[in-house]
Design an enzyme around this catalytic site. Sequence first.
Site, PDB file in Angstrom:
ATOM      1  CG  ASP A  66     -36.833  -5.621 -18.818  1.00 51.09           C
ATOM      2  OD1 ASP A  66     -36.422  -4.633 -18.145  1.00 51.09           O
ATOM      3  OD2 ASP A  66     -37.093  -6.602 -18.709  1.00 51.09           O
ATOM      4  CG  HIS A 218     -40.891  -5.074 -22.627  1.00 55.77           C
ATOM      5  ND1 HIS A 218     -42.071  -5.679 -22.117  1.00 55.77           N
ATOM      6  CD2 HIS A 218     -39.879  -6.080 -22.498  1.00 55.77           C
ATOM      7  CE1 HIS A 218     -41.854  -6.514 -21.488  1.00 55.77           C
ATOM      8  NE2 HIS A 218     -40.643  -7.032 -21.790  1.00 55.77           N
TER       9      HIS A 218
END
Length: 260
Positions: A66, A218
Amino acid sequence: MKKKIIIISSILLLIPCLVVGISLFLKSPDVAKVEKKSRKQETLPHQAPKQVPTKSKQKIAYLTIDDGPTKHLSEIVAALKKENVKATFFLVGNNITGDRKKEVKEAAEAGHSIGMHSMTHDSKKLYKKGQFIPEMKQESTLINGLLGKQIKLIRAPYGSTYLNSTQIKKVKEEKYRLLDWNIDSEDWRHKGQPQKIVASVKERLDKFHKISPVILVHETEDTLKAIPGLIKAIREKGFEPMPYFEDNDFHMNFIKDDGL
């Protein structure tokens, strides 16, 4: 009368000859071969058919990354290539600028899945001010212009539990495929400790037997460093990392709605 006695005597004399002849014929090598072959053919239909072992269904894990694109995108793509793995990148529209545009395109061309993660990643704008759908539409136009294809895969920042009923209805109307996660690597907690990110994911993988794990990390330097260990841990647990595309028949969202 004498004639009848002669006929009967002749028949009686022929019988032993016939018996001896038949016995010698049956013992001949050619007849024995035919008899043996016939018996073999008779037993074949009664033999159990050979069982061909079937391959067990491959267990799949989805590695989702992400908040990119960042300066680490190309390095992460290169690290994944070394492991022969494709992942799913959920991108923030406002980050897709300058050289990042080229890097996003290269990631897509390499076989990675590209998903939308809103333009701003701002929870107040997205949920309180109702900009979730407008931002997804804006990002869709941006990515479509970059990749030359419509993207319908989305991930709600902070998870789909923040969506209200009106937004959920609009997500369905727009035919978006929404994907949450079921393993949080907690990389936000283990900053500067990629080995702990790997350990966190590895421990959680033990709980997955019936459904595919969807792993959240992430786009950071820590994730870059953790990739070799992550992929090794995923494979050691019997899963193969695969990219998630919007036409996948596996649904995973916190709302537990197969229509999303």
